[in-house]
Write a protein that holds these residues in place. Structure first.
Motif, PDB file in Angstrom:
ATOM      1  N   THR A  63       0.845  -1.214   0.000  1.00  0.00           N
ATOM      2  CA  THR A  63       0.000   0.000   0.000  1.00  0.00           C
ATOM      3  C   THR A  63       0.872   1.252   0.000  1.00  0.00           C
ATOM      4  OG1 THR A  63      -0.194   0.200   2.439  1.00  0.00           O
ATOM      5  CG2 THR A  63      -1.821  -1.183   1.316  1.00  0.00           C
ATOM      6  N   TRP A 108      -8.869  -3.615   1.026  1.00  0.00           N
ATOM      7  CA  TRP A 108      -7.889  -2.535   0.860  1.00  0.00           C
ATOM      8  C   TRP A 108      -6.760  -2.946  -0.075  1.00  0.00           C
ATOM      9  CZ3 TRP A 108      -3.231  -4.232   2.884  1.00  0.00           C
ATOM     10  CH2 TRP A 108      -3.305  -5.294   3.805  1.00  0.00           C
ATOM     11  N   ASP A 156      -8.094  -2.644  -3.476  1.00  0.00           N
ATOM     12  CA  ASP A 156      -8.176  -1.234  -3.868  1.00  0.00           C
ATOM     13  C   ASP A 156      -6.931  -0.772  -4.625  1.00  0.00           C
ATOM     14  OD1 ASP A 156     -10.699  -0.539  -3.060  1.00  0.00           O
ATOM     15  OD2 ASP A 156     -10.072   0.807  -1.439  1.00  0.00           O
ATOM     16  N   ASN A 212      -9.362   5.178   5.419  1.00  0.00           N
ATOM     17  CA  ASN A 212      -8.729   4.812   4.151  1.00  0.00           C
ATOM     18  C   ASN A 212      -7.213   4.885   4.288  1.00  0.00           C
ATOM     19  OD1 ASN A 212     -10.948   4.500   1.980  1.00  0.00           O
ATOM     20  ND2 ASN A 212     -11.570   6.265   3.220  1.00  0.00           N
ATOM     21  N   HIS A 227      -4.985   2.913   3.835  1.00  0.00           N
ATOM     22  CA  HIS A 227      -4.195   2.296   2.766  1.00  0.00           C
ATOM     23  C   HIS A 227      -3.973   3.252   1.603  1.00  0.00           C
ATOM     24  CE1 HIS A 227      -8.330   1.952   1.557  1.00  0.00           C
ATOM     25  NE2 HIS A 227      -8.062   1.292   0.464  1.00  0.00           N
ATOM     26  N   PHE A 280      -6.854  -3.326   8.523  1.00  0.00           N
ATOM     27  CA  PHE A 280      -5.745  -3.408   7.543  1.00  0.00           C
ATOM     28  C   PHE A 280      -4.701  -4.445   7.981  1.00  0.00           C
ATOM     29  CE2 PHE A 280      -7.303   0.970   7.424  1.00  0.00           C
ATOM     30  CZ  PHE A 280      -7.806   1.011   6.153  1.00  0.00           C
TER      31      PHE A 280
END
Lengths: 477, 477
Positions: free
Chosen positions: A211, A430, A433, B117, B119, B477
């Protein structure tokens, strides 16, 4: 009068300089010669006590392990093996060490005994050298990445995900062990746990590192990772440190370049900065190997092995080629391997990896393009549909040192892979994403730090290269 | 044609140079001007698209968040705010980013939204700057210790001891949560657990670091530590990183010298190496503070605060003196403090610490010689029998930044302290061994890394200075 370290004093030639030094007695012989060490170097400084003008009581307290504060004069040494020594003018015993009970006697102890006394084992030459090298390697790693535009990233240790797939995990909890809260259907109610769901210790920081690579470009992790595997071997730890770089816009070839350059750089760093520790450990290893049958001895000395990695180009060989070589090799045909290689698709064992490095290519080897079904879900599928852009780097003596891959950057392909392995998309939303928004080719690798320390020190049991090893049935200290 | 990073290109003035660059679109305006970022710097490079010769389809795909591969020519920029820009000759979309669904829009997002968010949040200026600074501070720390003869030591994460006493711990287990094995008297049988006894996540590496200091001389840890405390505040994390140096033969005064030199060194490093990120964050903080009432705004800007620490001598004040100052201070007399200081023995709160630093002394402050009963068992008892050689370093805006002490090196005194607190000697036998064999004065301190990152970045919520924060009810996460 200035206080110096042993390392500083040994580098001086200002004879007549008045100095102070504090350290621990390694040995005291002939009521006269203290070998003093303070951890700053593998070498001791000889401190010569004027025993005629020192009280009997003090002399008795100069024992192995005692902490002392010495004042004296730096003089040229008459003995061999050292240029300088200290002519002691005063000595104060800071902390005694009863020779009757002190576990670290001035003799050879078994590594097993020293593991039971891990809080004292860095008071020996071997373990102080190993831990100085461990520290030096750590710094070399940070230095390399810093100089090459990488950002250091701390990935989480406690994770709610169990999809990393690298192995068995430890649960992290603060529920009452005896009376955990239960759901209506009688299962443990992890919603009541500290984080509101079941959590584990991480097995890898890679997915999180991806990420950050997909925004910061080049990142790396260097942190602890965990495996709850009941493996009581000289190569497994339940808690170990791992380095995981991850780079955006880098393909598998770039990944190989990076790993090779990285390994050469950190090993060069210790050759330049830890010569004395390496020479000590090289000699130790030679002595140890003398007790073994010829066939089990290393062909190379410790420093030769480091230079072997630094001076040779790593040979890049596809898995498919490697299988051909192995299938046609003497040990395979004569059934000398424990695992005979029969066909494409076989998982390679350490004996095969070492054969390729030590006997066939005689240089470090990077194997790549492995069968998809023996590798992780996140690896980039090749156009052949059966191999993935994975790589393993193989070293002499130790086999696999680095494992890496180009990552699957295509959303649909990744989803298919996950579905086939029953990894729920909700859990890695995530991660997906990253493939939805601005996806790109990216790659990285993982390196078990203790493996590297073993390679660099010649130690053969992984428990001897980490301060306090955690293994099944053992979390002492 | 060479591939460059944004950072490299912005430093060039070879106009006409043909270049390639890969990165992510931050904004695209007037169908012409791409602001491109690749994480290598806070700054974007402007890439000017020749829209008349670019297909409508491609132009549509140049959206915020898309990954692109640009070829072009480095030219002098006509716009303001940049010296150079790229005249695009070809652009390839590597990964699309649907503007309808992409969470990171080219507008201001709340930090709360960005935490959800996490990530993607390093795709914003603020978080990329924070995380680059976090990385830089980490490197500065390793560099400082390496240059000063310290060895980096990895202390264990999983610990069988619960005597560290720094706070509530998380249990590490792989027993069946629903049906754990029980002993005859119906309690959970931790002998059956992975490590053969109950284990927890460490709250500090100090005790183990002491074992290495007492052989290697100067060591430090830099690793994750854990607290299972149900504190949902902007200053607490369940998982955070800590730095803990430990030095043999060093007393409390030496400890203060070390901590002051260390703090100044790492903050100087980022001033020299991260100027652009700091300037961005300074401006961000000013903008944020404009929305607050005057009284709550900082007196100093971000960079001024860093310089305040670097340029001032840290004032050393005993706890007893500090209590006198606080008792007689205006806010105490006028009952403006939430906790009124009544007498010697009181534990200081953040408001008192900030008063001393920001109002009274106007420089960083080191408080020392605290009452024994508000400090940990391992701190060296003073001759007065009621204070210990502890120190806390107080910084503007944030209060306590460093906590340290000289350690109790006398076996009998330490045993008495442990007995008084019901800490069983069997559990810390190895820690006591350090006092039995070659004991000596030694000291160290601990520094919460995220506190330092907050101070250095001006971020006010600790969840915004670590990649993936772990807090009660949250291990996403």
């Amino acid at each position: 009068m200035n206080t110096y370290t042993v390392s500083q004093l040994l580098a001086k030639d200002q004879f007549g300089l008045e100095i102070e030094i504090k350290g621990w007695v390694r040995t005291f012989r002939a009521n006269r010669f203290i070998a003093l060490n303070d951890g700053s170097t593998i070498n001791n400084i000889q401190c010569v006590v004027d025993f005629e003008n020192t009280s009997e009581e003090t002399l008795k307290r100069i024992t192995t392990g005692a902490a002392v504060h010495i004042k004296g004069e730096l003089v040229e040494s008459q003995g061999k093996g050292q240029k300088v020594e200290v002519a002691v003018t005063s000595i104060e015993i800071l902390g005694d060490s009863d020779p009757e009970t002190y576990p670290i006697q001035p003799k050879k102890h078994s590594f097993e005994f020293l593991r039971e006394n891990a809080h004292l084992r860095t008071r020996t030459n071997t373990f102080s050298a190993v831990m100085r090298l461990r520290s030096s390697l750590s710094f070399a790693i940070h230095k390399y990445f810093n100089e090459n535009g990488f950002y250091y990233m701390h990935t989480p240790i406690i994770t709610g995900s169990d999809a990393e797939g690298a192995g068995e995990m430890f649960r992290v909890t603060n529920l009452d062990a005896e009376n955990p809260p239960l759901t209506e259907d009688g299962k443990v109610d992890f919603k009541e746990d500290f984080f509101g769901n079941e959590t584990n210790l991480t097995v890898s920081g890679q997915l999180e590192a991806e990420t950050y690579a997909m925004s910061l470009g080049k990142v790396y992790t260097f942190g602890p990772t965990f495996r709850a595997e009941n493996s009581n071997t000289s190569r497994h730890l339940s808690e170990f440190w791992m380095i995981e770089p991850e780079v955006a816009f880098m393909d598998l070839a770039g990944n190989m370049d990076l790993a090779e350059d990285f390994m050469k750089s950190v090993l060069s760093y210790i050759l330049e900065n830890n010569r004395e520790d390496l020479e000590f450990l090289e000699k130790r290893l030679l002595d140890e190997e003398k007790t073994k049958p010829q066939a089990e001895r290393s062909e190379m000395s410790l420093i030769e092995k480091l230079k072997f990695v630094i001076d040779n180009n790593f040979k890049r060989v596809s898995y498919t080629e490697a299988i051909d070589i192995l299938k046609n090799s003497k040990p395979n045909k004569k059934k000398k391997f424990n695992y005979i290689i029969k066909e494409w698709g076989a998982d390679l064992q350490s004996e095969h990896e070492r054969f390729l490095v030590e006997k066939h290519f005689k240089c470090p080897v990077i194997l790549f393009d492995y069968p998809a079904n023996i590798k992780a879900f996140y690896m980039r599928l090749n156009e052949d549909g059966r191999t993935v852009r994975a790589m393993d780097i193989l070293f002499p003596g130790i086999g696999e040192m680095v494992g890496g891959s180009q990552r699957e950057e295509r959303l649909e392909v990744l989803k298919e892979k996950m579905a086939a392995l029953d990894i729920p998309e909700e859990e890695l939303w995530w991660y997906l994403d990253l493939r939805k928004y601005g996806t790109a080719v990216h790659s990285g690798f993982g390196l078990g730090f203790e493996r590297l320390v073993m390679f660099a020190t010649g130690m053969t049991n992984i428990r001897d290269v980490i301060p306090y090893p955690r293994t099944p049935q053992n979390a002492e200290f």
